[in-house]
Design a protein around this motif. Structure first.
Motif, short mmCIF file in Angstrom:
data_model
loop_
_atom_site.label_atom_id
_atom_site.label_comp_id
_atom_site.label_asym_id
_atom_site.label_seq_id
_atom_site.Cartn_x
_atom_site.Cartn_y
_atom_site.Cartn_z
N THR A 95 30.29 -52.18 -23.17
CA THR A 95 29.61 -51.40 -24.21
C THR A 95 30.59 -50.99 -25.31
OG1 THR A 95 28.00 -50.54 -22.61
CG2 THR A 95 28.25 -49.33 -24.69
N VAL A 96 31.77 -50.53 -24.91
CA VAL A 96 32.77 -50.05 -25.88
C VAL A 96 33.38 -51.21 -26.66
CG1 VAL A 96 35.01 -48.91 -26.12
CG2 VAL A 96 33.30 -47.98 -24.55
N PHE A 97 33.67 -52.32 -25.99
CA PHE A 97 34.40 -53.43 -26.62
C PHE A 97 33.52 -54.65 -26.87
CE2 PHE A 97 37.71 -51.09 -24.22
CZ PHE A 97 38.57 -50.78 -25.26
N TYR A 98 32.22 -54.47 -26.97
CA TYR A 98 31.32 -55.62 -27.09
C TYR A 98 31.64 -56.48 -28.31
CZ TYR A 98 27.18 -58.48 -27.72
OH TYR A 98 26.34 -59.54 -27.90
N LYS A 99 31.78 -55.88 -29.48
CA LYS A 99 32.03 -56.65 -30.70
C LYS A 99 33.36 -57.40 -30.63
CE LYS A 99 29.28 -53.77 -33.82
NZ LYS A 99 29.30 -52.89 -35.02
N GLU A 100 34.36 -56.73 -30.07
CA GLU A 100 35.67 -57.37 -29.95
C GLU A 100 35.64 -58.54 -28.96
OE1 GLU A 100 36.22 -53.21 -31.39
OE2 GLU A 100 35.05 -54.18 -29.82
N LEU A 101 34.94 -58.34 -27.83
CA LEU A 101 34.81 -59.42 -26.85
C LEU A 101 34.00 -60.58 -27.42
CD1 LEU A 101 34.12 -57.27 -23.66
CD2 LEU A 101 36.17 -58.63 -24.09
N LEU A 102 33.00 -60.26 -28.23
CA LEU A 102 32.21 -61.30 -28.90
C LEU A 102 33.08 -62.11 -29.84
CD1 LEU A 102 29.35 -62.46 -29.50
CD2 LEU A 102 29.16 -60.75 -31.32
#
Length: 275
Positions: A151-158
């Motif tokens: 949830t916290v790092f979703y955009k970065e992981l994407l």
């Protein structure tokens, strides 16, 4: 037969098994999707077998082997990830070394532990029907950690999953995010190990996500469908294994594998139809 399968869940041990199966399906759907899109499927297998060293550690020192598996899995995952990023060593070579050393340590520690190890095989082949309440609480905690991280790092992981160059141009800590990803794989592997065992971890972790990826492109949608598929495979596998007196982990994987093969046929048929 269908009614008989659903009647099974009136038993407490079956309800516990269903609950842990659903919880593990959530983790597999989320982390498995990231594993599939990043093409790092075999890392999960390497981590799983390295985690056997932690099981041996737990037996040798007399604490919960699952806790030991978490420690060893995290050490193996972070070590494998860091070395792969910082050196020119081949990742598949590292996986092989971690795999072998972890298993060897676990086997030796188990050999040195006095007494009869009655439930040792359950870690190799899974034993969802005998998951203890303590292990169930561990699964809840690990699931919570994974959901919070994604949830916290979703955009970065994407970003690192689909366009690492773009992530680097935006000054995202790609190496750190990669280590976070392999750490989540380690936590998920420990959960899956209790259901299907070390031998078949890769299948349950990746098959639901691999099926969903064939028909979807949005990462969130793939995760959701993979969670639903994982829950379906686990529930149906539990019922069928009990009804036909089969090993639950193997039954779950067999259903998953058959569904994956059917999805390949459907995908190929759609391609032919469009052409």
């Amino acid at each position: 037969m269908i009614e008989s399968i659903f009647e099974l869940f009136q038993f407490e041990f079956m309800r516990n098994a269903l609950l842990v199966g659903v919880l593990v399906s959530i983790a597999c759907g989320i982390v498995g999707t990231l594993v599939v899109v990043n093409r790092i499927v075999f890392i999960s297998g390497g981590i799983a077998h390295a985690a056997y060293g932690g099981i041996g550690l737990g037996y040798f020192y007399g604490f919960n082997p699952i806790v030991g598996a978490i420690i060893f899995a995290l050490m193996a995952a972070l070590g494998m990830g860091w070395i792969a990023r910082k050196t020119e060593q081949r990742t598949d070579t590292l996986i092989g070394v971690m795999w072998a050393v972890g298993m060897a340590i676990g086997i030796i520690l188990v050999d040195l532990t006095p007494g009869y190890k009655a439930d040792l095989m359950s870690y190799l082949f899974g034993s969802i029907l005998t998951v203890s309440k303590a292990n169930l609480l561990i699964v809840v905690g690990l699931n919570t950690v994974i959901i919070l991280i994604v949830t916290v790092f979703y955009k970065e992981l994407l970003a690192i999953s689909f366009d690492r160059i773009f992530a680097l141009t935006r000054d995202l800590p790609a190496d750190t995010l990669y280590l976070i990803l392999v750490a989540m794989i380690a936590l998920t592997v420990v959960m899956v190990m209790q259901i299907v065992g070390l031998i078949m971890v890769i299948a349950l972790l990746t098959i639901p996500a691999a099926i969903a990826e064939q028909f979807l492109q949005d990462l969130k949608q793939i995760m959701i469908v993979a969670i639903v598929l994982g829950g379906f495979f686990t529930t149906l596998g539990l019922g069928l294994s009990y009804y036909f007196n089969l090993t639950s982990g193997a039954t779950i994987i067999l259903i998953s594998g058959i569904t994956y093969l059917l999805s390949l046929v459907i995908k190929q048929y759609n391609k032919i139809k469009l052409t």
